[in-house]
Enzyme design. Structure first.
Site, PDB file in Angstrom:
ATOM      1  N   GLY A  58       0.630   9.276  -6.896  1.00  0.00           N
ATOM      2  CA  GLY A  58       0.969   7.958  -7.415  1.00  0.00           C
ATOM      3  C   GLY A  58       2.446   7.868  -7.743  1.00  0.00           C
TER       4      GLY A  58
ATOM      5  N   GLU B 183       3.849   0.128 -10.870  1.00  0.00           N
ATOM      6  CA  GLU B 183       5.244  -0.149 -10.472  1.00  0.00           C
ATOM      7  C   GLU B 183       6.228   0.669 -11.305  1.00  0.00           C
ATOM      8  OE1 GLU B 183       6.152  -4.239  -9.374  1.00  0.00           O
ATOM      9  OE2 GLU B 183       4.007  -4.630  -9.238  1.00  0.00           O
TER      10      GLU B 183
ATOM     11  N   GLN C 215      -5.501  -7.682 -34.130  1.00  0.00           N
ATOM     12  CA  GLN C 215      -5.738  -7.262 -35.521  1.00  0.00           C
ATOM     13  C   GLN C 215      -5.804  -8.486 -36.446  1.00  0.00           C
ATOM     14  OE1 GLN C 215      -6.381  -4.198 -36.217  1.00  0.00           O
ATOM     15  NE2 GLN C 215      -6.407  -4.225 -38.448  1.00  0.00           N
TER      16      GLN C 215
ATOM     17  N   GLU D 178       7.017   6.305 -18.513  1.00  0.00           N
ATOM     18  CA  GLU D 178       7.726   7.592 -18.483  1.00  0.00           C
ATOM     19  C   GLU D 178       8.757   7.613 -17.348  1.00  0.00           C
ATOM     20  OE1 GLU D 178       4.516   7.133 -18.691  1.00  0.00           O
ATOM     21  OE2 GLU D 178       3.762   8.269 -20.388  1.00  0.00           O
TER      22      GLU D 178
ATOM     23  N   ALA E  80       0.826  -1.215   0.000  1.00  0.00           N
ATOM     24  CA  ALA E  80       0.000   0.000   0.000  1.00  0.00           C
ATOM     25  C   ALA E  80       0.857   1.260   0.000  1.00  0.00           C
ATOM     26  CB  ALA E  80      -0.942  -0.019   1.195  1.00  0.00           C
TER      27      ALA E  80
ATOM     28  N   GLY F  16     -12.589  -9.718 -36.453  1.00  0.00           N
ATOM     29  CA  GLY F  16     -13.695  -9.514 -35.503  1.00  0.00           C
ATOM     30  C   GLY F  16     -13.560 -10.381 -34.263  1.00  0.00           C
TER      31      GLY F  16
HETATM   32  C1  LIG Z   1      -4.262  -2.270 -11.924  1.00  0.00           C
HETATM   33  C2  LIG Z   1      -3.454  -1.457 -10.965  1.00  0.00           C
HETATM   34  C3  LIG Z   1      -2.937  -2.050  -9.812  1.00  0.00           C
HETATM   35  C4  LIG Z   1      -2.218  -1.286  -8.894  1.00  0.00           C
HETATM   36  N1  LIG Z   1      -1.762  -1.874  -7.732  1.00  0.00           N
HETATM   37  C5  LIG Z   1      -1.134  -1.105  -6.803  1.00  0.00           C
HETATM   38  C6  LIG Z   1      -0.720  -1.670  -5.541  1.00  0.00           C
HETATM   39  O1  LIG Z   1      -0.912  -2.863  -5.269  1.00  0.00           O
HETATM   40  N2  LIG Z   1      -0.137  -0.848  -4.629  1.00  0.00           N
HETATM   41  C7  LIG Z   1       0.093   0.477  -4.869  1.00  0.00           C
HETATM   42  O2  LIG Z   1       0.627   1.151  -3.999  1.00  0.00           O
HETATM   43  N3  LIG Z   1      -0.278   1.032  -6.062  1.00  0.00           N
HETATM   44  C8  LIG Z   1      -0.880   0.274  -7.011  1.00  0.00           C
HETATM   45  N4  LIG Z   1      -1.283   0.839  -8.212  1.00  0.00           N
HETATM   46  C9  LIG Z   1      -1.080   2.251  -8.421  1.00  0.00           C
HETATM   47  C10 LIG Z   1       0.015   2.540  -9.426  1.00  0.00           C
HETATM   48  O3  LIG Z   1       1.269   2.255  -8.893  1.00  0.00           O
HETATM   49  C11 LIG Z   1      -0.163   4.007  -9.852  1.00  0.00           C
HETATM   50  O4  LIG Z   1      -1.335   4.060 -10.650  1.00  0.00           O
HETATM   51  C12 LIG Z   1       1.042   4.515 -10.605  1.00  0.00           C
HETATM   52  O5  LIG Z   1       2.107   4.697  -9.729  1.00  0.00           O
HETATM   53  C13 LIG Z   1       0.718   5.853 -11.296  1.00  0.00           C
HETATM   54  O6  LIG Z   1       0.202   6.731 -10.358  1.00  0.00           O
HETATM   55  P1  LIG Z   1      -1.136   7.560 -10.689  1.00  0.00           P
HETATM   56  O7  LIG Z   1      -2.174   6.604 -11.125  1.00  0.00           O
HETATM   57  O8  LIG Z   1      -1.425   8.427  -9.522  1.00  0.00           O
HETATM   58  O9  LIG Z   1      -0.731   8.436 -11.923  1.00  0.00           O
HETATM   59  P2  LIG Z   1       0.137   9.778 -11.870  1.00  0.00           P
HETATM   60  O10 LIG Z   1       1.296   9.638 -10.961  1.00  0.00           O
HETATM   61  O11 LIG Z   1      -0.797  10.906 -11.636  1.00  0.00           O
HETATM   62  O12 LIG Z   1       0.665   9.823 -13.352  1.00  0.00           O
HETATM   63  C14 LIG Z   1      -0.243   9.916 -14.463  1.00  0.00           C
HETATM   64  C15 LIG Z   1       0.543   9.680 -15.728  1.00  0.00           C
HETATM   65  O13 LIG Z   1       1.519  10.709 -15.853  1.00  0.00           O
HETATM   66  C16 LIG Z   1       2.655  10.206 -16.489  1.00  0.00           C
HETATM   67  N5  LIG Z   1       3.835  10.436 -15.650  1.00  0.00           N
HETATM   68  C17 LIG Z   1       4.016  10.067 -14.356  1.00  0.00           C
HETATM   69  N6  LIG Z   1       5.235  10.417 -13.930  1.00  0.00           N
HETATM   70  C18 LIG Z   1       5.848  11.036 -14.975  1.00  0.00           C
HETATM   71  C19 LIG Z   1       7.115  11.640 -15.161  1.00  0.00           C
HETATM   72  N7  LIG Z   1       8.012  11.665 -14.164  1.00  0.00           N
HETATM   73  N8  LIG Z   1       7.398  12.178 -16.372  1.00  0.00           N
HETATM   74  C20 LIG Z   1       6.474  12.169 -17.377  1.00  0.00           C
HETATM   75  N9  LIG Z   1       5.259  11.629 -17.253  1.00  0.00           N
HETATM   76  C21 LIG Z   1       4.949  11.056 -16.071  1.00  0.00           C
HETATM   77  C22 LIG Z   1       2.432   8.714 -16.723  1.00  0.00           C
HETATM   78  O14 LIG Z   1       1.963   8.493 -18.041  1.00  0.00           O
HETATM   79  C23 LIG Z   1       1.356   8.382 -15.730  1.00  0.00           C
HETATM   80  O15 LIG Z   1       0.601   7.255 -16.135  1.00  0.00           O
HETATM   81  C24 LIG Z   1      -1.990   0.082  -9.154  1.00  0.00           C
HETATM   82  C25 LIG Z   1      -2.487   0.657 -10.331  1.00  0.00           C
HETATM   83  C26 LIG Z   1      -3.203  -0.086 -11.222  1.00  0.00           C
HETATM   84  C27 LIG Z   1      -3.725   0.577 -12.461  1.00  0.00           C
END
Ligand SMILES: Cc1cc2nc3c(=O)[nH]c(=O)nc-3n(C[C@H](O)[C@H](O)[C@H](O)COP(=O)(O)OP(=O)(O)OC[C@H]3O[C@@H](n4cnc5c(N)ncnc54)[C@H](O)[C@@H]3O)c2cc1C
Length: 384
Positions: free
Chosen positions: A133, A364, A337, A368, A126, A341
């Site tokens: 994120g 993880e 692709q 980016e 967590a 269908g």
């Molecule tokens: C299916 C799933 C399972 C997950 N399981 C867990 C879990 O078990 N434990 C846990 O703690 N978290 C978990 N997560 C959370 C996951 O680690 C976060 O979604 C991830 O770290 C991205 O954070 P955010 O969603 O807040 O996106 P943000 O941090 O807001 O980022 C949004 C987007 O911005 C872009 N971005 C981010 N950083 C940069 C950068 N430095 N430079 C340029 N672009 C950037 C990327 O495209 C990113 O997708 C899970 C997510 C999903 C979708």
């Protein structure tokens, strides 16, 4: 039948080849044709079965010995090929208990790791919060010391295994310093008073996922993992241990999509010939095979480096995760692709894989972030 020729590569030892064969047989015997009526029960069952078969031992430290990354990667690739949910169940046992394996006290290891390895305790990691994120250093969930207890307040979001976990390895702000320097890691049992599931989150590839609330959750002082203020390093090292294995799961998905595409192309009639007789299809298959082989080379190189020790392989691990997850998306898209269908029809394997692979480029460390790790390392002038 997935390609096993890569097992002859020098990255592996005989025990890895034996593991790959044993797990492939287990998957064929236990996962084929399996249908999950209830996702939570299915995940619990998969954890118990993987534990009973002995495979979850790979996810945890054996005394002072860290988990073997080549074994983890081979296991994830094999499980992902057969069942994305089985891969998920396996992977989360490792990620959720990784901090204990790497930084736990003897007592913490003794209490939790055998339960994780046997499948008796389901683990969760967590870190992510609704407002934070990728930028984990800015998390706001707090842990305050009160006598011989810690009191946690805050919220975690997108927590895999949320709702079915027995403990949440939770990162929280303890305030020893600014940003990344003021975080700590805690083992929070799911039945701790004040911990609740605020929301179950539905995603395109369904698995247990939740927003977890900590409302003055009290845990004993010795539930901290490592020292106060070390939480960020503990979190990053845990993610680094498992980073390559996310690529390995993507590789398993890609290999499965390739095999599905190959057999479809051989069977599907296109005029007087088959799809496979068509030169455009052949070029596509060649590109897919190339992407898959490059992913495998990057993954098993990085895993081997990590196991050998003595090398800072952060760049190689980031390259492996980045390439394998991006390449798998391309391979699976090409497989969809090629199916026409049928490729977008619910229940067809490549349609499932199309949804299964997507999140791997986000969690993880988004693609980016991996690029940033690679570029920073290059700019420091570090050798590969
Ligand atoms: C299916 C799933 C399972 C997950 N399981 C867990 C879990 O078990 N434990 C846990 O703690 N978290 C978990 N997560 C959370 C996951 O680690 C976060 O979604 C991830 O770290 C991205 O954070 P955010 O969603 O807040 O996106 P943000 O941090 O807001 O980022 C949004 C987007 O911005 C872009 N971005 C981010 N950083 C940069 C950068 N430095 N430079 C340029 N672009 C950037 C990327 O495209 C990113 O997708 C899970 C997510 C999903 C979708």
């Amino acid at each position: 039948m997935p390609d096993r020729s890569f097992l002859a590569w020098p990255f592996f030892e005989p025990r890895h080849r034996e593991l790959a064969d044993e797990l492939r047989q287990w998957c064929a015997d236990n996962l084929a044709g399996r249908f999950a009526e209830d996702l939570d029960s299915e995940c619990r069952m998969l954890v118990r079965e993987l534990g009973a078969a002995g495979f979850l031992k790979l996810c945890v430290a054996d005394g002072e010995t860290r988990p073997d990354v080549r074994s983890l990667a081979l296991a994830r690739e094999t499980l992902a090929y057969h069942s994305p949910l089985a891969d998920f169940a396996f992977a989360m046992q490792g990620l959720g208990s990784g901090a204990i394996s790497l930084f736990g006290t003897i007592e913490q290891k003794r209490e939790w790791l055998p339960q994780v390895a046997s499948g008796q305790a389901i683990a969760a990691f967590a870190m992510t919060e609704p407002e934070c994120g990728s930028d984990a250093a800015n998390m706001q969930t707090s842990a305050m010391r009160d006598g011989n207890q810690w009191v946690l307040v805050g919220e975690k979001s997108y927590i895999s295994n949320g709702g079915i976990a027995d403990f949440y390895l939770t990162f929280a702000r303890t305030g020893e310093g600014e940003g990344a320097r003021g975080l700590s890691a805690f083992i929070v049992p799911a039945n701790a008073e004040g911990l609740s599931i605020a929301e179950r989150i539905e995603v395109i590839a369904p698995h247990p996922l939740a927003r977890v609330a900590y409302d003055n959750v009290r845990i004993p002082a010795d539930a901290i993992v490592g020292e106060p203020g070390e939480g960020f390093r503990i979190g990053m090292e845990t993610l680094n241990l498992f980073r390559v294995t996310v690529g390995a799961a993507a590789l398993g998905f890609a290999r499965r999509a390739f095999d599905e595409a190959l057999s479809f192309a051989r069977e599907r009639r296109l005029g007087n010939a088959t799809l496979a007789d068509n030169a455009v299809t052949q070029a596509k298959l060649a590109d897919m095979a190339l992407l898959i082989d490059a992913s495998a080379l990057l993954i098993y190189r990085a895993a081997w480096q990590q196991d050998e020790g003595g090398v800072d392989n952060r760049r190689a691990a980031a390259m492996a995760k980045l390439h394998a997850t991006e390449a798998a998306s391309k391979v699976i898209d090409a497989a969809v692709q090629m199916h026409g269908g049928a490729g977008v029809t619910r229940g067809v394997k490549v349609e499932e894989l199309y949804r299964d692979v997507r999140a791997l480029r986000i969690y993880e460390g988004a693609s980016e972030v991996q690029r940033q790790i690679i570029a920073r390392d290059l700019l420091k002038g570090k050798a590969p």
